[in-house]
Design a protein around this motif. Structure first.
Motif, PDB file in Angstrom:
ATOM      1  N   ALA A 140      14.360   8.870 -14.556  1.00  0.00           N
ATOM      2  CA  ALA A 140      14.913   7.913 -13.368  1.00  0.00           C
ATOM      3  C   ALA A 140      14.472   8.391 -12.221  1.00  0.00           C
ATOM      4  N   ILE A 141      14.641   9.753 -12.002  1.00  0.00           N
ATOM      5  CA  ILE A 141      14.043  10.280 -10.732  1.00  0.00           C
ATOM      6  C   ILE A 141      12.497  10.167 -10.570  1.00  0.00           C
ATOM      7  N   VAL A 142      11.852  10.292 -11.629  1.00  0.00           N
ATOM      8  CA  VAL A 142      10.183  10.248 -11.489  1.00  0.00           C
ATOM      9  C   VAL A 142       9.934   8.877 -11.118  1.00  0.00           C
ATOM     10  N   ILE A 143      10.657   7.653 -11.788  1.00  0.00           N
ATOM     11  CA  ILE A 143      10.443   6.298 -11.580  1.00  0.00           C
ATOM     12  C   ILE A 143      10.679   5.968 -10.070  1.00  0.00           C
ATOM     13  N   GLU A 144      11.887   6.630  -9.760  1.00  0.00           N
ATOM     14  CA  GLU A 144      12.203   6.361  -8.111  1.00  0.00           C
ATOM     15  C   GLU A 144      10.950   6.885  -7.348  1.00  0.00           C
ATOM     16  N   LYS A 145      10.657   7.993  -7.499  1.00  0.00           N
ATOM     17  CA  LYS A 145       9.690   8.649  -6.635  1.00  0.00           C
ATOM     18  C   LYS A 145       8.250   7.946  -6.746  1.00  0.00           C
ATOM     19  N   ASP A 146       7.892   7.599  -7.967  1.00  0.00           N
ATOM     20  CA  ASP A 146       6.922   6.621  -8.314  1.00  0.00           C
ATOM     21  C   ASP A 146       6.846   5.492  -7.265  1.00  0.00           C
ATOM     22  N   LEU A 147       7.965   4.783  -7.387  1.00  0.00           N
ATOM     23  CA  LEU A 147       8.054   3.537  -6.607  1.00  0.00           C
ATOM     24  C   LEU A 147       7.956   3.608  -5.310  1.00  0.00           C
ATOM     25  N   SER A 148       8.496   4.723  -4.772  1.00  0.00           N
ATOM     26  CA  SER A 148       8.422   5.160  -3.261  1.00  0.00           C
ATOM     27  C   SER A 148       7.097   5.381  -2.692  1.00  0.00           C
ATOM     28  N   ARG A 149       6.525   6.307  -3.754  1.00  0.00           N
ATOM     29  CA  ARG A 149       5.011   6.622  -3.234  1.00  0.00           C
ATOM     30  C   ARG A 149       4.103   5.543  -3.367  1.00  0.00           C
ATOM     31  N   GLN A 150       4.216   4.260  -4.271  1.00  0.00           N
ATOM     32  CA  GLN A 150       3.515   3.060  -4.305  1.00  0.00           C
ATOM     33  C   GLN A 150       3.783   2.290  -3.188  1.00  0.00           C
ATOM     34  N   ALA A 151       5.119   2.417  -2.588  1.00  0.00           N
ATOM     35  CA  ALA A 151       5.674   1.759  -1.202  1.00  0.00           C
ATOM     36  C   ALA A 151       4.626   2.370  -0.220  1.00  0.00           C
ATOM     37  N   GLU A 152       4.700   3.487  -0.077  1.00  0.00           N
ATOM     38  CA  GLU A 152       4.059   4.182   0.788  1.00  0.00           C
ATOM     39  C   GLU A 152       2.358   3.904   0.839  1.00  0.00           C
ATOM     40  N   GLU A 153       1.822   3.923  -0.171  1.00  0.00           N
ATOM     41  CA  GLU A 153       0.515   3.840  -0.620  1.00  0.00           C
ATOM     42  C   GLU A 153      -0.087   2.103   0.059  1.00  0.00           C
ATOM     43  N   LYS A 154       1.206   1.300  -0.461  1.00  0.00           N
ATOM     44  CA  LYS A 154       0.880  -0.018  -0.045  1.00  0.00           C
ATOM     45  C   LYS A 154       1.015  -0.094   1.623  1.00  0.00           C
ATOM     46  N   THR A 155       1.745   0.486   1.981  1.00  0.00           N
ATOM     47  CA  THR A 155       1.793   0.406   3.491  1.00  0.00           C
ATOM     48  C   THR A 155       0.658   1.083   4.249  1.00  0.00           C
ATOM     49  N   LYS A 156       0.011   2.095   3.527  1.00  0.00           N
ATOM     50  CA  LYS A 156      -1.208   2.732   4.078  1.00  0.00           C
ATOM     51  C   LYS A 156      -2.558   1.725   3.938  1.00  0.00           C
ATOM     52  N   ARG A 157      -2.474   1.168   2.669  1.00  0.00           N
ATOM     53  CA  ARG A 157      -3.383   0.254   2.375  1.00  0.00           C
ATOM     54  C   ARG A 157      -3.452  -0.799   3.161  1.00  0.00           C
ATOM     55  N   ASN A 158      -2.430  -1.515   3.575  1.00  0.00           N
ATOM     56  CA  ASN A 158      -2.468  -2.421   4.426  1.00  0.00           C
ATOM     57  C   ASN A 158      -2.917  -2.133   5.896  1.00  0.00           C
ATOM     58  N   GLU A 159      -2.276  -0.961   6.329  1.00  0.00           N
ATOM     59  CA  GLU A 159      -2.671  -0.442   7.529  1.00  0.00           C
ATOM     60  C   GLU A 159      -4.629  -0.411   7.615  1.00  0.00           C
ATOM     61  N   ILE A 160      -4.817   0.313   6.631  1.00  0.00           N
ATOM     62  CA  ILE A 160      -6.412   0.308   6.220  1.00  0.00           C
ATOM     63  C   ILE A 160      -6.966  -1.112   6.392  1.00  0.00           C
ATOM     64  N   LEU A 161      -6.535  -2.143   5.659  1.00  0.00           N
ATOM     65  CA  LEU A 161      -7.066  -3.234   5.377  1.00  0.00           C
ATOM     66  C   LEU A 161      -6.866  -4.076   6.899  1.00  0.00           C
ATOM     67  N   SER A 162      -5.955  -3.855   7.667  1.00  0.00           N
ATOM     68  CA  SER A 162      -5.813  -4.539   8.918  1.00  0.00           C
ATOM     69  C   SER A 162      -6.887  -3.850   9.786  1.00  0.00           C
ATOM     70  N   ASN A 163      -7.209  -2.460   9.903  1.00  0.00           N
ATOM     71  CA  ASN A 163      -8.081  -2.015  10.770  1.00  0.00           C
ATOM     72  C   ASN A 163      -9.567  -2.336  10.342  1.00  0.00           C
ATOM     73  N   GLU A 164      -9.890  -2.260   9.099  1.00  0.00           N
ATOM     74  CA  GLU A 164     -11.064  -2.823   8.551  1.00  0.00           C
ATOM     75  C   GLU A 164     -11.403  -4.342   8.993  1.00  0.00           C
ATOM     76  N   ILE A 165     -10.269  -5.107   8.782  1.00  0.00           N
ATOM     77  CA  ILE A 165     -10.466  -6.508   9.207  1.00  0.00           C
ATOM     78  C   ILE A 165     -11.003  -6.672  10.712  1.00  0.00           C
ATOM     79  N   ALA A 166      -9.957  -5.682  11.531  1.00  0.00           N
ATOM     80  CA  ALA A 166     -10.371  -5.861  12.994  1.00  0.00           C
ATOM     81  C   ALA A 166     -11.515  -5.359  13.408  1.00  0.00           C
TER      82      ALA A 166
END
Length: 773
Positions: free
Chosen positions: A322-348
């Motif tokens: 359960a802890i590993v799954i929770e950490k994985d979900l948190s990490r995926q959320a952080e990566e998603k945020t970072k990718r969105n930022e990178i995507l926004s910067n590249e589009i700009a």
């Protein structure tokens, strides 16, 4: 320039690997010295450095060492979390080599905890993952660990099958080390199971394999010790001594094998003791104790409850997962945020380049190419983002599915509660309606009853006179009933007396049937006494006559006459000696006859005496011997009596006369059932010190099932008219009930019959306890 940078980076990585290797080596040394905190710090530092340079091998070595430290500290939660997280992350990218090694380490932890079933399940997972990548060495390592797991959990059959499979794999792939491991495990399995022949065969093959494949001295010494233990079990002490001498020779030249050598000394002490060499046994026992005191103590985890260990292991894995799954979900959320930022910067940035191209009117070849590259990177990033989104969506879907299941369950429970509340309200309304209707109905009934009661009161006075008359008649009837009860009590007492008379009548009937035989038995010893006394009287008279003659001779004066009469006396003296011998023989016959009469009279006394009012202690073999004596006329000369009285047969609480009657009935019936020659066996057995079992068995004609069902019924007999009353076994059953015992009959036509009686030893004690209770 670029090549120089690569070389510089390579040099830095090599120095880091050397540093990581040194840290891991020091950590292992500190672990062996039980300096766990220092060892853990060094291993964690090595892990961080390995992650920085992305060295998968060093990362695995560091994690494996950290897990071993956690295991030494019994920090099972941390160890399980470490390897489970590593396995789950590797499974996501289909890196089954890493995930299988992680599951192998997990299984070793579960086995160490005592959760052997959970360990076996996890070994299967590791084996399947190694099989997916066709990594045979990994599969063999898993099979080896799983076999040891079965061995230490005492699952002998599974351990035997697993070690045999390991041996097949090792032979197929020519892996000498695992051949040795398989032979060692098979030898220990056979030793624990006591399979002498199989164990010796495996042990000889094991020792030969050590010599040819280069096994260690410790393996050879351990093999000799295990074979010696098998020899001791089989009682072949000399062979055990030979094996142990070989083990002692190996152990003394290998100082690192002190633990095995101490076991050798222990077995040598035991072997010399079995051979009767006390001095050598004491010497080796002293060596064993001295060497054992020098060995370092090794702390080992011993679970008190294996079921609890299984539950704890599964709970710890569930928590870590359960802890590993929770950490994985948190990490995926952080990566998603970072990718969105990178995507926004590249589009700009693309928009800026497009704007520059429109207004700047310059050569956009390089910028266009750069924009295309950026666009492709964005497509790849977008694809990775969508893939990650899908995985995150799947996880969220699973989580939402679990939540929906919980919500559905809660909704169902709420619905059930609402339904129950509705039913309660409906029932409450029904109760109110029923109560109101009942009140109205009661009021109507009371009004009607009031009118009826007034009418009944008028009849009551008339009925009171009738009741009074009935009471008088009832008193008369009660007196009549009491008189009948008195008559019934009198009849019951008469029935008891009749039953006692029946028992005594059966005694007398049996005694009458045996009188002729007893008279014959008594007549023989009486003849001995009578004839002996008659001849004894004649011998004594003759002796007195000889004594008178001798006195007359002594009174003569003439010496010649004395001599002559002396010669006559001397001749008569020989006849006196013969007379003494005859007299002694006659006295022996008289004594034998008197003893025989005493035995017969004692037997009759036991049989014919009246029943006592209280139980008394008596020995069954004395009662049976008396019954055999009285019944002798029925079997004498044609039936062999076999007595098998067991040892330590205690005296029992009983009525000896009644039990004597039982055995006379059973022995008489057995003798009657034997046509011609045969045998009767009487056995006594001590049952746990609480009961005595008596068995009367014969070689007679046996009984059919119909006869067996009726033999205990009163007046039922299979004998000819005038030879049986049909009361013997019925009375026997009553006597057994009086003694709170049990009687059972087993019979087969053409084979014979056996009556089995079970009687209490302390019947009075049990009766007093029952009364006190």
């Amino acid at each position: 320039m670029f090549w120089g940078s690569v070389c510089l980076a390579q040099g830095i990585d090599d120095r880091e690997k050397e540093r990581i290797g040194a840290l891991l080596a020091n950590a292992k040394k500190n672990l062996n010295k039980k300096r766990l905190v220092v060892s853990l710090n060094q291993a964690e530092s090595a892990l961080n450095l390995a992650k920085n340079i992305a060295d998968a091998q060093k990362t695995w070595e560091a994690k494996n060492l950290i897990g071993e430290i956690y295991l030494t500290q019994n920090e099972f939660q941390k160890a399980i979390h470490l390897f489970l997280e590593m396995s789950m992350q590797a499974e996501k990218v289909n890196n089954y080599s890493v995930s299988a090694n992680g599951y192998l380490s997990l299984a070793n932890i579960y086995s160490h905890m005592g959760a052997f079933n959970k360990a076996a399940e996890t070994y299967e997972i590791a084996y399947d993952q190694f099989n997916q990548i066709d990594y045979e060495l990994g599969m063999i390592e898993v099979k080896s660990a799983a076999s040891l797991n079965y061995l230490i959990s005492n699952q002998s059959e599974k351990a035997l099958a697993s070690f045999q499979k390991l041996l097949e794999l090792a032979i197929r792939d020519s892996l000498a080390y695992f051949k040795l491991i398989a032979h060692d495990g098979l030898l220990e399995v056979h030793q624990k199971a006591g399979n002498y022949e199989e164990g010796i065969e495996v042990g000889e093959a094991y020792i030969a394999l050590i010599e040819t494949e280069g096994g260690s001295d410790q393996m050879a010494a351990n093999a000799h010790n295990q074979m010696a233990a098998l020899y001791l079990t089989a009682g072949e002490n000399e062979k055990a001594l030979t094996s142990l001498k070989s083990s002692e020779t190996i152990g003394t030249r290998n100082p690192t094998g002190n633990k095995i050598l101490s076991n050798t000394y222990r077995l040598l002490s035991k072997t010399h003791l079995a051979l009767g060499s006390q001095k050598e046994a004491d010497q080796y026992d002293s060596k064993f104790k001295t060497l054992k005191s020098r060995l370092p103590s090794q702390a080992k985890y011993h679970p008190d409850d294996l079921e609890e260990a299984e539950i704890v292991a599964r709970d710890l894995e569930r928590i870590s997962r359960a802890i590993v799954i929770e950490k994985d979900l948190s990490r995926q959320a952080e990566e998603k945020t970072k990718r969105n930022e990178i995507l926004s910067n590249e589009i700009a940035r693309l928009k800026f380049l497009e704007h520059e191209a429109l207004v700047g009117n310059r050569d956009l070849g390089h910028s266009a190419l750069e924009a295309e590259y950026i666009h492709q990177d964005l497509m790849v990033a977008q694809h990775q983002f969508e893939s990650t989104e899908r995985q995150a969506e799947i996880l969220r879907y699973k989580a939402s599915l679990v939540r929906r299941q919980l919500e559905l369950k809660i909704a169902q429970e709420e619905k059930l509660i609402l339904t129950q509340e509705a039913e309660i309200n409906a029932k409450r309304q029904q109760i109110y309606l029923i109560a109101g209707g009942a009140i109205i109905l009661i009021a109507i009934i009371l009004g009607v009853e009031y009118v009826r009661v007034r009418n009944l009161n008028k009849l009551l006075k008339k009925q009171q006179a009738t009741i009074h008359q009935r009471n008088v008649e009832l008193e008369i009837s009660n007196a009549t009933i009491m008189e009948k009860n008195a008559k019934l009590h009198k009849a019951h007492d008469e029935l008891k007396r009749t039953q006692a008379n029946l028992i005594q009548a059966e005694k007398m009937s049996a005694l009458g049937m045996l009188t002729a035989g007893i008279a014959h038995e008594v007549n023989n010893p009486i003849s001995f006494v009578s004839n002996g006394l008659q001849i004894l009287e004649e011998n004594i008279s003759e002796a007195f006559d000889n004594l008178s003659t001798f006195e007359q001779v002594l009174q003569l004066d003439d010496i010649d006459e004395i001599k002559s009469n002396y010669n006559i006396h001397k001749a008569e003296n020989a006849s006196v000696s013969m007379l003494k011998k005859d007299t002694a023989d006659l006295l022996e016959d008289v004594k034998f006859g008197a003893t025989r009469i005493t035995e017969i009279v004692d037997g009759l006394r036991i049989f014919s005496r009246k029943d006592e009012k209280k139980f008394k202690k008596a020995h069954l073999h004395e009662i049976i011997d008396s019954a055999l004596l009285i019944s002798k006329s029925k079997y004498k000369g044609r039936v062999q009596i076999i007595k098998e009285y067991g040892v330590d047969i205690p005296a029992i609480d009983c009525f000896p006369g009644q039990l004597n009657q039982i055995f006379i009935n059973l022995i008489g019936n057995a003798a009657d059932a034997i046509e011609g020659e045969g045998w009767i066996k009487v056995m006594l057995q001590n049952v746990s010190g609480k009961y005595v079992r008596a068995i009367v068995q014969d070689s007679g004609s046996g009984m059919t099932e119909d006869v067996k069902k009726k033999i205990f019924e009163p007046l039922y007999t299979t004998k000819e008219s005038g030879k049986g009353t049909g009361l013997g076994l019925s009375i026997t059953t009553d006597i057994i009930k009086t003694h709170r015992g049990h009687i059972e009959v087993r019979s087969k036509v053409g084979v014979g019959t056996a009556f089995i009686l079970t009687l209490h030893v302390d019947l009075m004690k049990g009766k007093e306890e029952a009364e006190n209770a």
